[in-house]
Each structure stands twice: as structure tokens, then as C-alpha cells.
Write a protein that holds these residues in place. Structure first.
Motif, PDB file in Angstrom:
ATOM      1  N   VAL A 271       0.581  -1.499  -0.204  1.00 53.54           N
ATOM      2  CA  VAL A 271       0.604  -0.082   0.148  1.00 53.54           C
ATOM      3  C   VAL A 271       1.291   1.129  -0.135  1.00 53.54           C
ATOM      4  O   VAL A 271       0.570   1.908  -0.088  1.00 53.54           O
ATOM      5  CB  VAL A 271      -0.913   0.315   1.079  1.00 53.54           C
ATOM      6  N   PHE A 272       2.320   0.656  -0.208  1.00 51.15           N
ATOM      7  CA  PHE A 272       2.796   2.641  -0.246  1.00 51.15           C
ATOM      8  C   PHE A 272       4.323   1.738  -1.641  1.00 51.15           C
ATOM      9  O   PHE A 272       3.876   0.808  -2.003  1.00 51.15           O
ATOM     10  CB  PHE A 272       3.625   1.856   1.332  1.00 51.15           C
ATOM     11  N   HIS A 273       4.654   2.870  -1.921  1.00 50.08           N
ATOM     12  CA  HIS A 273       5.883   3.058  -2.715  1.00 50.08           C
ATOM     13  C   HIS A 273       6.841   3.706  -3.022  1.00 50.08           C
ATOM     14  O   HIS A 273       6.829   4.700  -2.021  1.00 50.08           O
ATOM     15  CB  HIS A 273       4.801   3.124  -4.147  1.00 50.08           C
ATOM     16  N   TYR A 274       8.181   3.347  -3.641  1.00 50.77           N
ATOM     17  CA  TYR A 274       8.953   3.420  -3.713  1.00 50.77           C
ATOM     18  C   TYR A 274       9.481   4.705  -4.442  1.00 50.77           C
ATOM     19  O   TYR A 274      10.908   5.691  -4.565  1.00 50.77           O
ATOM     20  CB  TYR A 274      10.296   2.787  -3.714  1.00 50.77           C
ATOM     21  N   ILE A 275       8.650   5.181  -5.415  1.00 50.24           N
ATOM     22  CA  ILE A 275       8.431   6.328  -6.149  1.00 50.24           C
ATOM     23  C   ILE A 275       8.935   7.004  -5.420  1.00 50.24           C
ATOM     24  O   ILE A 275      10.318   8.002  -6.093  1.00 50.24           O
ATOM     25  CB  ILE A 275       7.356   6.098  -6.879  1.00 50.24           C
ATOM     26  N   GLU A 276       8.504   8.093  -5.195  1.00 51.96           N
ATOM     27  CA  GLU A 276       9.184   9.383  -4.537  1.00 51.96           C
ATOM     28  C   GLU A 276      10.172   8.865  -4.316  1.00 51.96           C
ATOM     29  O   GLU A 276      11.034   9.958  -3.618  1.00 51.96           O
ATOM     30  CB  GLU A 276       8.013   9.924  -4.105  1.00 51.96           C
ATOM     31  N   ALA A 277      10.218   8.365  -2.381  1.00 52.58           N
ATOM     32  CA  ALA A 277      11.630   8.023  -2.492  1.00 52.58           C
ATOM     33  C   ALA A 277      12.701   7.800  -3.463  1.00 52.58           C
ATOM     34  O   ALA A 277      13.863   8.829  -2.654  1.00 52.58           O
ATOM     35  CB  ALA A 277      11.122   6.774  -0.845  1.00 52.58           C
ATOM     36  N   VAL A 278      12.610   7.420  -4.511  1.00 54.43           N
ATOM     37  CA  VAL A 278      13.916   7.695  -5.720  1.00 54.43           C
ATOM     38  C   VAL A 278      13.605   7.880  -6.027  1.00 54.43           C
ATOM     39  O   VAL A 278      14.788   8.969  -5.603  1.00 54.43           O
ATOM     40  CB  VAL A 278      13.745   6.440  -6.196  1.00 54.43           C
ATOM     41  N   LYS A 279      13.102   9.207  -6.229  1.00 52.76           N
ATOM     42  CA  LYS A 279      13.554  10.551  -6.801  1.00 52.76           C
ATOM     43  C   LYS A 279      14.210  11.555  -5.742  1.00 52.76           C
ATOM     44  O   LYS A 279      15.048  12.326  -6.516  1.00 52.76           O
ATOM     45  CB  LYS A 279      12.201  11.333  -7.101  1.00 52.76           C
ATOM     46  N   GLU A 280      13.787  11.353  -4.432  1.00 50.29           N
ATOM     47  CA  GLU A 280      13.785  12.785  -3.444  1.00 50.29           C
ATOM     48  C   GLU A 280      15.461  12.245  -3.055  1.00 50.29           C
ATOM     49  O   GLU A 280      16.780  13.011  -3.112  1.00 50.29           O
ATOM     50  CB  GLU A 280      13.437  12.682  -2.609  1.00 50.29           C
ATOM     51  N   ALA A 281      15.842  10.706  -3.515  1.00 53.37           N
ATOM     52  CA  ALA A 281      17.451  10.759  -3.043  1.00 53.37           C
ATOM     53  C   ALA A 281      18.036  11.192  -4.046  1.00 53.37           C
ATOM     54  O   ALA A 281      19.440  11.554  -4.116  1.00 53.37           O
ATOM     55  CB  ALA A 281      17.438   8.716  -3.099  1.00 53.37           C
ATOM     56  N   ILE A 282      17.732  10.826  -5.849  1.00 53.79           N
ATOM     57  CA  ILE A 282      18.539  11.026  -5.733  1.00 53.79           C
ATOM     58  C   ILE A 282      18.499  12.528  -6.800  1.00 53.79           C
ATOM     59  O   ILE A 282      19.999  13.074  -6.396  1.00 53.79           O
ATOM     60  CB  ILE A 282      18.357  10.993  -7.565  1.00 53.79           C
ATOM     61  N   ARG A 283      17.669  13.468  -6.023  1.00 49.85           N
ATOM     62  CA  ARG A 283      17.550  14.442  -5.995  1.00 49.85           C
ATOM     63  C   ARG A 283      18.521  15.706  -4.704  1.00 49.85           C
ATOM     64  O   ARG A 283      19.303  16.171  -5.084  1.00 49.85           O
ATOM     65  CB  ARG A 283      16.897  15.563  -5.517  1.00 49.85           C
ATOM     66  N   GLN A 284      18.889  14.132  -3.858  1.00 49.24           N
ATOM     67  CA  GLN A 284      19.630  14.676  -2.812  1.00 49.24           C
ATOM     68  C   GLN A 284      21.106  14.534  -2.371  1.00 49.24           C
ATOM     69  O   GLN A 284      21.988  14.029  -2.067  1.00 49.24           O
ATOM     70  CB  GLN A 284      18.902  13.943  -1.466  1.00 49.24           C
ATOM     71  N   GLY A 285      21.086  13.717  -3.755  1.00 54.69           N
ATOM     72  CA  GLY A 285      23.346  13.216  -4.477  1.00 54.69           C
ATOM     73  C   GLY A 285      22.721  11.777  -4.229  1.00 54.69           C
ATOM     74  O   GLY A 285      24.051  11.427  -4.402  1.00 54.69           O
TER      75      GLY A 285
END
Length: 369
Positions: free
Chosen positions: A50-64
Motif C-alpha cells: 500500500v506504499f511505493h518507493y517512487i517518490e523515495a527514489v526521486k528524492e534520494a537522487i535529488r539529494q545526491g
């Protein structure tokens, strides 16, 4: 190019030039010292979908962060698919290039499918045994298989799930699960067959390098369960020559589980050493996992002395940041993986990029506290 390159990973790091020693060159690539992992315990539980990693992956890349780690069985392929969606969106928007990212997956566990099949045994019979990828005897505990044909099929499925042409690292996942059944002699013969297939996958460009990911396999006190890194390298040389593509190992390391650094469980040229030292001597990169011990490190606060050693600037604000500063500072580790699906937590974790790693002499003091 369809894989990470030195030029592009270097260009990615330059976007974050304000970061302090947060990037390291290894094997002709530039790695961020933290990588995003996507493991979740007990993937058969419905709440893990019921959750996903899509926004987490995006944020990780945006944070370096440019190291993304997953496995075919994580949430039965859902984690790989969500990473693929995130990458496709970021690449389409011009925020990142595929060549700037180091993408790793693993094969060995039977991934089944989501939604979970009504009868997993029937699914295994139809999709693995009847498909000719393995026999019933090749499958350990109805969940683990390391035949070359199964691993190649798993690798190709991971590529499809992720939407990429090539993996930068492909790990053999927890092969120690087969060690007790096979015995050491047969186990290393099987490793040779696996590595031979991995070399062929590298020749085809489907993977750029390969490795072995374990839990206790390199640090077990039980010799019947212990894998020799030196013997693995010998297997790689036998099937791939001195130019073999066996380049990495992955194993857990955190403030509560430090045996990879402290325990002499390996031997190289007859000399006992830790697995981190063995890897260094053998030219193998070490990627650490379970940096936060699935949040079990935080049942009580760290001591003030520990905080001062890890960050005397008092920049870091919580024990999670200190725990990541600890693994990031460990000599001999290329990248340390942590898991998070919440973008704000990823931003907080990446605050450690604002402080320097702990020097070796100071770092070793932590083991005396």
C-alpha cells in the motif's frame, strides 16, 4: 550508453560540490557514500503493497544519492518496478541521466509475483521446474535457487522490471542458503557455474559487474556456514581470467553488527583478516547493507561520547544521522545502504553530507567506548 560511466557519475557528483567527501571513486565509477536500499521484511504482508518507493527514489537522487539497490524478490518485483517508474520519470524530465546512476539488483530468491499466487508451490512448479530453469532438488526451502538458467531468467526479468538495458552490479543473493545442503566442495563448483554464466551476461552487456550479497556468509562463526572470499575470487579467475567481472560483495554492517570490520573470519594467502580487509587485499569493493539494523539500533539513545566522536561540530541532530555517519566513515566500505520510503526522512539522512567523515584514528576510538 545504458550503464553508469566514470564521466557521468563524476558529473553527477559535481552537482553537489558543496558536499564534504560524500563521493568516492571505485572501479572507475563515482559512488555516493550512501545508497538507497529497497528491502522490506515479510513481503507477503499486504501492508507492504500500500506504499511505493517512487517518490523515495526521486528524492534520494535529488539529494545526491546515485546508488540504488534492490532485488528481484523485494516485494515480489514491486520494488524493481517502482524504481523503474521513478527513473523513467526523472530521465524523461531531464533531471538525471541513466549513466549517472549505479543500479544494482540481486538474484537467488524465488520472487513469485504480486498479487501473491494462491498456491506458491504450483507457481514454482509451472514457472521454474516445468520451464526447465531448475529441478525440485535445486530449490532450497521452497524459496532459493542458484542454477545458472534460473539466475539468467531472474536477471532478465529484473532488467524488464527496472526498464534498463544493463545492471551496473548484479549480485548472487544469499548463496550461503545452499552451502549446508551442498557441502563446501560442491558449493564452490556451483559458484563456478554461476560465475561462468554471469561472465556471459557481462559479455552480452546485460550486467557490467557482478558480486555476492550475504547476511552472515562472510562473518559466520560456524565454519560449515562460512564462505571464503578468497575462494570466490579463485572461482571468478578460473572462469573469467584476471579480467573477471566479480567486483563487489554486499553484507550487513552497522553500529550493532560490526563483525565485518572487527572479526578475522577470512584468510588471504593464509593470513587471517576481517572480510573488509580481505576484500581490500583481493580488489573487491564492499557495499554495506542494513545500516540502521531495520531501526533496531534506536531502542535507547547513543552515548554523548559516541556523538562527539562521530560529529564534534554538532551539526547532526539525531541518532539515525549518527548511525549513518558511522557506516559512511568506516574504512574500506564504498557505499552504505539505508532504506526509507519517506522523502522527508531521506532529506534528513542526507544531512550527513554537510559534515566530513570521521578520520580512521578517531573512528577506531568508537570500538573502545
Amino acid at each position: 550508453m545504458s550503464h553508469a560511466t566514470l564521466e557521468d557519475t563524476y558529473n553527477f557528483a559535481k552537482k553537489f560540490s558543496q558536499y564534504k567527501d560524500f563521493y568516492i571513486k571505485h572501479n572507475n565509477l563515482i559512488f555516493s557514500k550512501l545508497g538507497l536500499g529497497t528491502f522490506v521484511k515479510e513481503p507477503y504482508k499486504e501492508e507492504n503493497y500500500v506504499f511505493h518507493y517512487i517518490e523515495a527514489v526521486k528524492e534520494a537522487i535529488r539529494q545526491g544519492i546515485n546508488v540504488i539497490d534492490t532485488a528481484s524478490n523485494y516485494r515480489y518485483g514491486q520494488s524493481e518496478k517502482e524504481i523503474g517508474e521513478a527513473l523513467a520519470e526523472l530521465i524523461a524530465e531531464g533531471e538525471v541521466k541513466r549513466e549517472e546512476l549505479i543500479i544494482a539488483s540481486k538474484g537467488g530468491f524465488i520472487e513469485l509475483e504480486y498479487p501473491f499466487p494462491e498456491n506458491p508451490y504450483t507457481w514454482i512448479a509451472e514457472n521454474i521446474i516445468e520451464a526447465g530453469l531448475a529441478t525440485k532438488d535445486d530449490i532450497e526451502l521452497d524459496q532459493h535457487c542458484i542454477t545458472p538458467d534460473y539466475l539468467e531468467a531472474s536477471c532478465r526479468k529484473s532488467l524488464k522490471n527496472l526498464g534498463v538495458d544493463s545492471l551496473d552490479i548484479y549480485y548472487l543473493h544469499n548463496p550461503e542458503m545452499q552451502l549446508l545442503r551442498l557441502g563446501h566442495k560442491a558449493f564452490y563448483k556451483q559458484i563456478e557455474k554461476v560465475f561462468e554464466r554471469f561472465e556471459k551476461l557481462a559479455d552480452l552487456g546485460l550486467i557490467q559487474s557482478y558480486g555476492v550479497a550475504v547476511w552472515n556468509g562472510f562473518t559466520s562463526e560456524n565454519s560449515s556456514e562460512l564462505i571464503s572470499l578468497e575462494k570466490l575470487v579463485e572461482c571468478a579467475i578460473k572462469v573469467g581470467g584476471m579480467g573477471h567481472r566479480f567486483k563487489y560483495i554486499q553484507l550487513p554492517f552497522n553500529m550493532g553488527k560490526t563483525t565485518a570490520y572487527t572479526a578475522e573470519t577470512q584468510k588471504v594467502d593464509g593470513v587471517a583478516c576481517s572480510v573488509i580487509n580481505a576484500a581490500h587485499n583481493l580488489g573487491i569493493g564492499v557495499i554495506s547493507s542494513s545500516s540502521l539494523l531495520q531501526m533496531n539500533l534506536f531502542k535507547k539513545s547513543f552515548s554523548a561520547e559516541t556523538g562527539v566522536v562521530l560529529d564534534n561540530s554538532m551539526t547532526l541532530k539525531n541518532d539515525i544521522q549518527l548511525a549513518l555517519q558511522f557506516v559512511r566513515s568506516t574504512p574500506g566500505i564504498v557505499t552504505s545502504l539505508f532504506g526509507s520510503k519517506v522523502p522527508v526522512n531521506i532529506r534528513e539522512n542526507c544531512e550527513i553530507s554537510k559534515v566530513r567523515a570521521v578520520p580512521r584514528t578517531k573512528y577506531d576510538l568508537l570500538y573502545r567506548l
